[in-house]
Design a protein around this motif. Structure first.
Motif, PDB file in Angstrom:
ATOM      1  N   ILE A  20       4.454  -1.285  -2.373  1.00  0.00           N
ATOM      2  CA  ILE A  20       4.817  -1.579  -0.989  1.00  0.00           C
ATOM      3  C   ILE A  20       6.075  -0.825  -0.581  1.00  0.00           C
ATOM      4  O   ILE A  20       6.134  -0.212   0.492  1.00  0.00           O
ATOM      5  CB  ILE A  20       4.986  -3.099  -0.809  1.00  0.00           C
ATOM      6  N   VAL A  21       7.077  -0.840  -1.432  1.00  0.00           N
ATOM      7  CA  VAL A  21       8.323  -0.117  -1.127  1.00  0.00           C
ATOM      8  C   VAL A  21       8.053   1.383  -1.039  1.00  0.00           C
ATOM      9  O   VAL A  21       8.550   2.066  -0.129  1.00  0.00           O
ATOM     10  CB  VAL A  21       9.404  -0.420  -2.186  1.00  0.00           C
ATOM     11  N   GLN A  22       7.261   1.924  -1.955  1.00  0.00           N
ATOM     12  CA  GLN A  22       6.930   3.352  -1.914  1.00  0.00           C
ATOM     13  C   GLN A  22       6.237   3.713  -0.602  1.00  0.00           C
ATOM     14  O   GLN A  22       6.526   4.746   0.013  1.00  0.00           O
ATOM     15  CB  GLN A  22       6.038   3.713  -3.099  1.00  0.00           C
ATOM     16  N   ALA A  23       5.307   2.860  -0.164  1.00  0.00           N
ATOM     17  CA  ALA A  23       4.586   3.116   1.078  1.00  0.00           C
ATOM     18  C   ALA A  23       5.515   3.050   2.284  1.00  0.00           C
ATOM     19  O   ALA A  23       5.413   3.871   3.212  1.00  0.00           O
ATOM     20  CB  ALA A  23       3.456   2.101   1.234  1.00  0.00           C
ATOM     21  N   GLY A 284      -6.899   1.414   7.142  1.00  0.00           N
ATOM     22  CA  GLY A 284      -5.874   0.395   7.177  1.00  0.00           C
ATOM     23  C   GLY A 284      -6.413  -0.972   6.797  1.00  0.00           C
ATOM     24  O   GLY A 284      -7.397  -1.093   6.073  1.00  0.00           O
ATOM     25  N   GLY A 285      -5.759  -2.024   7.312  1.00  0.00           N
ATOM     26  CA  GLY A 285      -6.129  -3.376   6.935  1.00  0.00           C
ATOM     27  C   GLY A 285      -6.934  -4.086   8.002  1.00  0.00           C
ATOM     28  O   GLY A 285      -7.317  -3.508   9.018  1.00  0.00           O
ATOM     29  N   ALA A 286      -7.197  -5.366   7.755  1.00  0.00           N
ATOM     30  CA  ALA A 286      -7.911  -6.208   8.708  1.00  0.00           C
ATOM     31  C   ALA A 286      -6.895  -6.845   9.651  1.00  0.00           C
ATOM     32  O   ALA A 286      -5.866  -7.363   9.219  1.00  0.00           O
ATOM     33  CB  ALA A 286      -8.701  -7.283   7.973  1.00  0.00           C
ATOM     34  N   VAL A 287      -7.202  -6.815  10.942  1.00  0.00           N
ATOM     35  CA  VAL A 287      -6.281  -7.310  11.968  1.00  0.00           C
ATOM     36  C   VAL A 287      -6.729  -8.695  12.427  1.00  0.00           C
ATOM     37  O   VAL A 287      -7.907  -8.916  12.716  1.00  0.00           O
ATOM     38  CB  VAL A 287      -6.248  -6.362  13.190  1.00  0.00           C
ATOM     39  N   LYS A 297      -3.680  -7.806   7.445  1.00  0.00           N
ATOM     40  CA  LYS A 297      -3.825  -8.097   6.022  1.00  0.00           C
ATOM     41  C   LYS A 297      -4.618  -6.975   5.371  1.00  0.00           C
ATOM     42  O   LYS A 297      -5.691  -6.595   5.846  1.00  0.00           O
ATOM     43  CB  LYS A 297      -4.586  -9.428   5.859  1.00  0.00           C
ATOM     44  N   THR A 298      -4.061  -6.414   4.311  1.00  0.00           N
ATOM     45  CA  THR A 298      -4.799  -5.415   3.560  1.00  0.00           C
ATOM     46  C   THR A 298      -5.068  -5.937   2.151  1.00  0.00           C
ATOM     47  O   THR A 298      -4.479  -6.928   1.719  1.00  0.00           O
ATOM     48  CB  THR A 298      -4.052  -4.066   3.533  1.00  0.00           C
ATOM     49  N   HIS A 299      -5.984  -5.286   1.444  1.00  0.00           N
ATOM     50  CA  HIS A 299      -6.451  -5.765   0.145  1.00  0.00           C
ATOM     51  C   HIS A 299      -5.308  -6.037  -0.820  1.00  0.00           C
ATOM     52  O   HIS A 299      -4.354  -5.259  -0.908  1.00  0.00           O
ATOM     53  CB  HIS A 299      -7.382  -4.741  -0.494  1.00  0.00           C
ATOM     54  N   ARG A 305      -0.972   4.311  -1.347  1.00  0.00           N
ATOM     55  CA  ARG A 305      -1.682   5.066  -0.313  1.00  0.00           C
ATOM     56  C   ARG A 305      -2.305   4.136   0.728  1.00  0.00           C
ATOM     57  O   ARG A 305      -2.196   4.367   1.942  1.00  0.00           O
ATOM     58  CB  ARG A 305      -2.762   5.923  -0.965  1.00  0.00           C
ATOM     59  N   ALA A 306      -2.960   3.071   0.266  1.00  0.00           N
ATOM     60  CA  ALA A 306      -3.603   2.135   1.185  1.00  0.00           C
ATOM     61  C   ALA A 306      -2.569   1.421   2.049  1.00  0.00           C
ATOM     62  O   ALA A 306      -2.780   1.221   3.254  1.00  0.00           O
ATOM     63  CB  ALA A 306      -4.425   1.121   0.395  1.00  0.00           C
ATOM     64  N   VAL A 307      -1.445   1.036   1.462  1.00  0.00           N
ATOM     65  CA  VAL A 307      -0.402   0.356   2.231  1.00  0.00           C
ATOM     66  C   VAL A 307       0.198   1.310   3.261  1.00  0.00           C
ATOM     67  O   VAL A 307       0.481   0.915   4.396  1.00  0.00           O
ATOM     68  CB  VAL A 307       0.693  -0.201   1.300  1.00  0.00           C
TER      69      VAL A 307
END
Length: 334
Positions: A20-23, A284-287, A297-299, A305-307
């Motif tokens: 998360i911090v990297q993203a 991206g994630g689900a809104v 919310k994402t997986h 990469r995903a974040v």
């Protein structure tokens, strides 16, 4: 332009808080008008953040909501959890949006009970973007699990919000809206779906009628609306089927002798293109549509990469001010 602030639950997910911090650091370099608030274990977050403190604030919290926690009970009892405190900051206007990889039920509960519903929206809906076979655009599906029971009016409101999202955030002109049903005819399905069909048909949406489950990935619709129970079952089925097919394909290519491996090598480009086509991270994630601020919310298994893609998605939602549009539209309707 006003600086945007994203509240990030830094403790949710399998790869938290490192990924998360990297993203956040990667996205921050590309989003000069966006600030980030990281909620979680202060010492660990400071260590990961290093000297990259510009436009990033750490808010120390002492608790974490786990996947096995009962969602509503957790947000009521774990008051100092990273998710709950982040949601409170959004409610109080200290941040503009909430992003989390944590417990899905707790994220939904935080959005609905802490951040609150938009006036005129009786039930918010959860909406991911899913891939299709004939383009890179994908389609929106709503609701995929925020509501176990639905009314026709809920489906109409979800379709309106999802269509607006598809147009403003994803750049789809006149989004085609379809109703997930067990047949193409207008009289198919139970009373809820039949009534929802008539409401959608009478609306100003670009409604193209019913769509069946076997057509979802054909790219016939830009928005697919359904009740939350069905939507969640369909989503889990799509994810499970994709996972099994990829596993079987890999096993078949690696375990069937020399010539099959040569064929796999020759097909490498085609296989890469196939993987890229169904790369859901880029969407991206689900809104959670229908609450007073963007909640995404994402997986839980998402990597850096995903974040990163989800952060870009949240920022686009804020730039397009779609929540303000929903408040104006549904507040007047109320």
């Amino acid at each position: 332009m006003k600086m945007r602030t994203i509240a990030v639950d830094a403790m949710g997910g399998e790869h938290a808080p490192e990924a998360i911090v990297q993203a956040v650091l990667k996205a921050k370099a590309e989003l000069p008008e966006t600030k980030f608030m990281l909620f979680g274990e202060q010492t660990k977050l400071k260590e990961l953040l290093g000297q990259n403190e510009e436009r990033v604030e750490i808010v120390a919290t002492s608790e974490v909501i786990n996947d096995e926690d009962e969602p509503v009970k957790a947000i009521r009892t774990k008051k100092d959890s990273s998710l709950v405190v982040a949601a409170q900051f959004v409610k109080q206007g200290k941040a503009d949006a909430l992003l989390s990889l944590g417990n899905t039920g707790a994220i939904l509960a935080s959005g609905i009970f802490i951040i609150g519903r938009i006036k005129g929206i009786e039930r918010p809906g959860l909406m991911p973007t899913l891939p299709v076979k004939n383009s890179d655009d994908g389609f929106e599906m709503i609701d995929v699990g925020a509501n176990a029971k639905s009314k026709p009016e809920y489906l109409l409101n979800w379709a309106k919000m999802a269509a607006y999202y598809a147009e403003k955030v994803r750049g789809v002109s006149q989004p085609r809206v379809a109703l997930l049903n067990n047949g193409a005819e207008s009289d198919k399905g139970d009373d809820v779906h039949q009534q929802a069909y008539e409401l959608l048909k009478s609306s100003r949406l670009n409604f193209i009628g019913n769509i069946e489950g076997n057509e979802l990935l054909d790219g016939k619709a830009d928005v697919v609306v359904t009740d939350g129970f069905t939507g969640n079952a369909v989503l889990k089925n799509l994810e499970g089927t994709a996972s099994v097919l990829i596993h079987l394909l890999k096993a078949g290519l690696l375990n069937n002798g020399f010539w099959v491996k040569i064929g796999a090598l020759l097909s490498k480009k085609a296989l890469k293109n196939l993987a890229a086509k169904f790369d859901i991270d880029k969407y991206g994630g689900a809104v959670l549509l229908g609450v007073n601020a963007p909640v995404v919310k994402t997986h839980g298994r998402s990597d850096q990469r995903a974040v990163y893609y989800t952060i870009k998605q949240v920022d686009k939602i804020l730039r397009e001010e779609i929540i303000e549009e929903f408040k104006a539209e549904f507040g007047q309707a109320k």
